[in-house]
Design an enzyme around this catalytic site. Structure first.
Site, short mmCIF file in Angstrom:
data_model
loop_
_atom_site.label_atom_id
_atom_site.label_comp_id
_atom_site.label_asym_id
_atom_site.label_seq_id
_atom_site.Cartn_x
_atom_site.Cartn_y
_atom_site.Cartn_z
N HIS A 1 30.10 21.64 23.87
CA HIS A 1 29.06 20.65 23.27
C HIS A 1 28.54 21.25 21.75
CE1 HIS A 1 27.99 19.03 27.41
NE2 HIS A 1 29.07 19.73 27.70
N ASP B 1 25.04 20.73 14.04
CA ASP B 1 24.70 20.20 15.61
C ASP B 1 25.79 19.76 15.96
OD1 ASP B 1 23.17 19.84 17.75
OD2 ASP B 1 21.46 18.52 16.90
O1 F6P Z 1 23.35 21.13 24.13
C1 F6P Z 1 23.66 22.72 23.73
C2 F6P Z 1 22.70 23.64 24.45
O2 F6P Z 1 23.07 24.77 24.11
C3 F6P Z 1 23.20 23.49 26.05
O3 F6P Z 1 24.39 24.30 26.33
C4 F6P Z 1 22.17 24.25 26.59
O4 F6P Z 1 21.91 24.24 27.86
C5 F6P Z 1 21.07 23.64 25.83
O5 F6P Z 1 21.28 23.49 24.40
C6 F6P Z 1 19.66 24.09 25.94
O6 F6P Z 1 19.70 25.74 25.54
P1 F6P Z 1 19.45 26.75 26.75
O7 F6P Z 1 20.24 26.43 27.99
O8 F6P Z 1 19.70 27.98 26.04
O9 F6P Z 1 17.84 26.51 27.17
#
Ligand code: F6P
Length: 483
Positions: free
Chosen positions: A168, A380
């Site tokens: 992602h 991003d």
């Molecule tokens: O979309 C990218 C991302 O890193 C996801 O993999 C992740 O779940 C999200 O952002 C939020 O970050 P976190 O899981 O560390 O809260």
């Protein structure tokens, strides 16, 4: 029929303890969850992931959180040390900054890699316990790049022909990737999947360049947009699959009575002002300080904006236990205070700042009410906020200022106003350009962006990924309505 098994670090909700036997369940934030959840809801299947707390998972709150999901949820537990070294450590202090080209933010602590492998092995065990041999296994994101290798090491009985991965976040160019101490181990692990999906052509190009440079025993064969790597007597397909959103659900939500009223209220609070929206997780990759500096620069250089624009900046708390994130919040607070202290009048405050997530209706009301979305990540994977903004502009009005380094720029150019987030003056000039843009031009641009976001939505994304996967495995899961 093959079932879809989604494997990701995050489940779509997070549990949190608020005292002895008191728990809260909140929806998880971030692009992965908001994209994958509607897909599983539509197709059914199983989601294997972590519910966001260290230690034992409380069964009651978990059952509560998953009761109406419409798919099975399999939680994976992490100890406190694993949370620190796997999640905060290797995932978010090594891979996250490195893959966003911010290598100076990396903490290459050797113990993190061991924890990363160990937790990935736990995920592999959860797959073996919960997947049937012909299920379709789809692993997501940078936390779990070692899962396929762990499955192969365990001679998993599952359908390893349908063992696929989607990243992602961006994949960095070789000059940056080559700083990673585990570069070979990580690429070797990724090459144990049979299909590797990335967000954009840029990421595919970077990944292939790294494979060519770091893995001389892998052979990359490219014809147009089709890429195949031959490695250890297997073929690995590589492609770009830009992730989308559930367009209809945003569009319908934005049209609802509740959202209409809230957006009218919001507008009424700022008479004679164009509203500019920034909305991000708290993250140094999102370019929030650069955006605030650009807004300040625009107010300094263009007097016509004073009293006529307001920036609404939403920052959703995230990873605040990592010191760098905590410090980063302090930096945003100071910049907002500085702008408001300098420019506010008795009737106008230039920056409205919310350090919290908004509920869905409020968020959609903000998308509807704001004349300009201003999204400036330094880098991003995609940036789904840009797409959500377009989906909610049912009036076909609204201008989008977007970083050229967001994956979404590849699809939304030339109708989005692309900016280099490191160029504060250019961003300030672009604010003025959006502010002065004629209604006819805004509408023409927004119409085209909406057409793209509607067509290349999250179901299109999953269909294209599964279509590529079907070239490997004979049967891939179909939609429920086709069953
Ligand atoms: O979309 C990218 C991302 O890193 C996801 O993999 C992740 O779940 C999200 O952002 C939020 O970050 P976190 O899981 O560390 O809260």
């Amino acid at each position: 029929m093959n079932r879809l098994i989604i494997v990701s670090n995050r489940l779509p909700f997070a549990l949190d303890s608020t005292g002895a036997d008191l728990w809260t369940v909140t929806p998880a934030v971030g692009g992965l969850v908001s994209a994958v959840e509607p897909v599983l809801r539509e197709r059914g299947g199983t989601w294997i992931g972590w519910p966001g707390i260290a230690g034992k998972i409380p069964q009651g709150p978990l059952a509560e959180a998953t009761r109406d999901a419409g798919y099975n949820v399999v939680p994976v537990a992490l100890s406190e040390t694993e949370r620190n070294e796997f999640y905060y450590g290797y995932s978010n202090e090594v891979i996250w900054p490195l893959f966003h080209d911010l290598q100076n933010f990396c903490n290459f602590e050797p113990a993190y890699w061991q924890a990363y492998k160990q937790v990935n092995e736990r995920y592999a065990d959860a797959i073996i316990r919960n997947a049937r041999p012909d299920d379709f296994i789809w692993v997501h994101d940078y936390h779990l790049m070692y899962v396929a290798q762990a499955l192969r090491e365990r001679s998993a009985p599952q359908n390893l022909a349908a063992l696929t991965f989607f990243l992602h976040i961006p994949f960095p160019p070789y000059d940056i990737f080559s700083k990673l101490p585990q570069q070979r181990g990580l690429l070797r692990a990724l090459l144990q999947f049979n299909l590797l999906g990335f967000q954009t052509r840029r990421d595919v190009r970077n990944f292939l360049q790294c494979v060519r440079r770091v893995m001389p025993d892998a052979k990359v064969l490219s014809r147009g947009e089709t890429h195949v790597i031959r490695f250890e007597k297997r073929k690995i397909r590589v492609g770009h699959f830009p992730i989308g959103i559930d367009f209809d659900s945003f569009e319908n939500g934005a049209k609802s009575e509740e959202v209409t009223q809230r957006s009218q209220q919001l507008r009424a609070n700022f008479p004679d002002c164009q509203l500019i929206l920034g909305s991000d997780r708290l993250d140094y990759s999102k370019g929030i300080p650069e955006r605030l500096r650009a807004f300040r620069n625009a107010l300094e250089r263009y007097a016509e904006l004073r009293g006529r624009v307001a920036l609404i900046q939403i920052v959703v708390p995230s990873r605040v236990e990592i010191p760098r994130y905590h410090e980063f919040k302090g930096r945003i607070d100071r910049l907002v205070g500085d702008i408001n202290g300098h420019f506010s009048t008795s009737t106008w405050i230039p920056v409205q700042y919310h350090f919290r997530g908004l509920d869905r209706e409020d968020l959609l009301a903000h998308y509807r009410a704001c004349d300009i979305a201003f999204l400036t990540p330094l880098k991003d994977g995609m940036n789904l906020v840009a797409k959500e903004y377009c989906a909610c502009r049912t009036d076909e009005d609204g201008a989008l200022i977007l970083s050229q380094f967001a994956g979404a720029a590849e699809q939304l150019k030339p109708d989005a106003l692309l900016v280099n987030p490191y160029d504060v003056e250019l961003m300030a000039d672009t604010i003025v350009k959006a502010f002065r843009m004629s209604p006819a031009e805004r509408t023409a641009r927004m119409k085209r962006m909406r057409r793209n976001v509607r067509k290349e939505n999250v179901f299109w994304w999953v269909d294209s990924f599964l279509a590529a996967a079907s070239l490997l495995a004979k049967r891939v899961p179909r939609r429920r309505r086709n069953l």
